[in-house]
Write a protein that holds these residues in place. Sequence first.
Motif, short mmCIF file in Angstrom:
data_model
loop_
_atom_site.label_atom_id
_atom_site.label_comp_id
_atom_site.label_asym_id
_atom_site.label_seq_id
_atom_site.Cartn_x
_atom_site.Cartn_y
_atom_site.Cartn_z
N HIS A 109 -4.29 -7.32 4.58
CA HIS A 109 -3.37 -6.31 5.11
C HIS A 109 -2.22 -6.91 5.93
CE1 HIS A 109 -6.19 -3.31 3.78
NE2 HIS A 109 -7.13 -3.72 4.60
N GLN A 141 0.67 1.00 14.51
CA GLN A 141 -0.55 1.59 13.96
C GLN A 141 -0.26 2.88 13.19
OE1 GLN A 141 -4.39 0.68 14.25
NE2 GLN A 141 -3.60 1.72 12.43
N VAL A 163 1.22 3.02 3.23
CA VAL A 163 2.04 2.32 4.22
C VAL A 163 3.52 2.54 3.92
CG1 VAL A 163 2.68 0.06 5.14
CG2 VAL A 163 0.27 0.60 4.70
N THR A 184 6.76 3.71 6.12
CA THR A 184 7.79 2.75 6.52
C THR A 184 9.12 2.96 5.82
OG1 THR A 184 7.13 1.16 4.81
CG2 THR A 184 6.05 0.98 6.97
N ALA A 236 5.18 -2.91 8.75
CA ALA A 236 5.13 -1.88 9.79
C ALA A 236 5.86 -2.35 11.05
CB ALA A 236 3.68 -1.52 10.11
N ASP A 287 0.86 -1.18 0.00
CA ASP A 287 0.00 0.00 0.00
C ASP A 287 0.90 1.24 0.00
OD1 ASP A 287 -1.60 2.18 0.73
OD2 ASP A 287 -2.88 0.98 2.04
N VAL A 328 -5.41 -8.74 12.25
CA VAL A 328 -5.36 -7.99 11.00
C VAL A 328 -6.05 -8.79 9.90
CG1 VAL A 328 -3.82 -6.97 9.26
CG2 VAL A 328 -3.18 -6.91 11.68
N VAL A 388 -5.15 1.01 7.65
CA VAL A 388 -5.49 -0.26 8.29
C VAL A 388 -5.70 -0.03 9.78
CG1 VAL A 388 -4.77 -2.64 8.76
CG2 VAL A 388 -4.06 -1.51 6.63
N ARG A 391 2.10 3.50 11.34
CA ARG A 391 2.63 3.20 10.00
C ARG A 391 1.60 2.51 9.12
NH1 ARG A 391 8.99 2.52 10.90
NH2 ARG A 391 9.10 3.80 12.77
N LEU A 392 0.38 2.40 9.62
CA LEU A 392 -0.69 1.75 8.86
C LEU A 392 -1.88 2.70 8.76
CD1 LEU A 392 -0.50 -1.76 10.56
CD2 LEU A 392 0.26 -1.20 8.24
N ASP A 414 1.49 -6.02 4.81
CA ASP A 414 1.78 -4.61 5.09
C ASP A 414 1.94 -4.38 6.60
OD1 ASP A 414 1.78 -3.88 2.46
OD2 ASP A 414 -0.18 -2.90 2.48
N ALA A 415 1.09 -5.01 7.39
CA ALA A 415 1.21 -4.88 8.85
C ALA A 415 2.55 -5.43 9.32
CB ALA A 415 0.06 -5.60 9.55
#
Length: 595
Positions: A285, A328, A198, A202, A292, A195, A281, A334, A330-331, A288-289
């Motif tokens: 996502h 969070q 994101v 990051t 992060a 994303d 999550v 999400v 960095r998301l 991506d999480a």
Amino acid sequence: MSKASVEEIKLQSDGLRGVIGEVVGDAGVTHVEEDQAILMKFHGTYQQDDRDKRAALTKEKKEKAWSFMVRSKMPGGRISAEQWLIHDELCRLSEGSLRLTNRQGIQLHGVLKGNLKEVIAGICRSGLTTMGACGDVVRNTMGPAAPVKSGVHEDAQALTEEISQRFLWRSQAYADIWLDGEKLSPEWLAAPEVDPAVREKTASGEEDPIYGKAYLPRKFKMAVAIEPVNDTDVYSQDVGFVPHVVGGEVAGYTILVGGGFGMSHGQLSTRPFLAQPLAYVPREHVVDATEAIVTVQRDHGNRTERKNARMKYTVQTMGLEAFRAAVQDRLPTVRLEEPKPVAFDSVEDSLGWYEQGDGRWYCAVHVSMGRVTDRDGGPQYLSAFNEIAKVLGLPFVITPNTNVVVAEVGAEQRAVVDAILAKHGVPHADGMTRTRRVAHACVALPTCGLSLSESERALPGVLDEVDGVLRELGLEDDPVLIRMTGCPNGCGRPYNADFGFVGRAPNKYAMFVGGSIAGDRLAGLEQKTVLLADIPGAIRGFLEAYKGERTAGETFSAWFGRTRPVGPAPDPEQFHVELAARAEKLAGEKLTAEG
């Protein structure tokens, strides 16, 4: 020898290139200097020497018997028949065996420097890689070993491959040094596109958006486990993933963070931690999480003291809620949800024959200490698996307990697999105690430079005696987890076992008791030092008490948790002060409080 810190070496390495190409190509030297050895870890190889020969060579004023360990990276332990046979060919350029790891990889030991490029290039051209199998990056991502044909198992394996692709480091140095510039193309699923919102949060600001120039503060380990089987030991990982299943399909993953087992004897600032639930999550996502989480560790991990550089210390220092808030942040697209409840009952492999769910079968084969070789007067593991690969073309899975799963077996092929295993003397697990089936030891001597005592070469003899005790007490079918490791770094994952033995000196071990067959509880220090020969007797006392005090259907782990205090976790004293001393201290505190 370089006096630069590891952080300085990474920053000055030109994308982990250093002068590795030059020194590997120099036939006039048998080894590399320390700074280049540090960089070579990122490429999947450790410089080692044969410690069995070290004293004699030193006495003769000769240099060490230098060699390299090369580690293959294979998400979820998956390896095709063709890839297996390539590893077999390459092991002829090593000491001659394949060592399965408890991170579902394969190690070749005893590779001479002159053969290093051929070995690494051969692994890469098989469709696997050694890139990032070691070093301060995301290591091999573990996944459930059972090749069950279900949406949940297939998604878990897909996630291991997606993570592995996302976190390969970006420098061209690996391809230039080992593959003469040829593009690296592991046969894994592609990672989903990140994303952009994101990545904006990051990004490192360097050519490698995730790792930057300094990479991570320390190694980073991840695993996926499907309830109720914790074969990948998710609580021991920097990040663990547990799928949440709705209608037979994976809706998302509960993510655990902050596990890790390395420590130093007696140093209160170092200790094992179990991973803690961070968040739930949705599936789309998860990768991506994970980015992060990894980049929070990149930016907040301790780069001054390597003993405290793992993410477990970052989580403890920041606190779980502050760590979660940093993730969070960095998301932006999400929302981290509350973690789902998770529960496991065993870290064991299910050995033997099982249906895959698609009309085919798999057979999980016990491999003693994960050492695939043709033993004199014993099992011919290497010949057996090679014949299965050549004759039947069946793929394998390396399990987290260092066993081998023969997968995709047609019903008509089962008898052939059984015949090949029997022909080469590979024992059937049905005749083993449940303890032996799951016991594990790290490699340790003679190749590991950190080992303080034997492990792989010692534990089988210990198990021979413990087996006798178990059979005498009628406990051969009870799950009791024994693990051994040659030093307190804990590569054999001893700190959450029912019995963990950690090397202190030749033939001397620290004895930890009170972990769990499910891998979800830390053990406590029972004795600072126990001699190798005394280990079976030390275990026997606990087994006798267990037999006499257990309730119907109670496992050793459950009995110990009910009857014996192991102390709160994470408590430094739990790992550095013996149980008797802790109990005396607690009794004194109680008397003081009552008085």
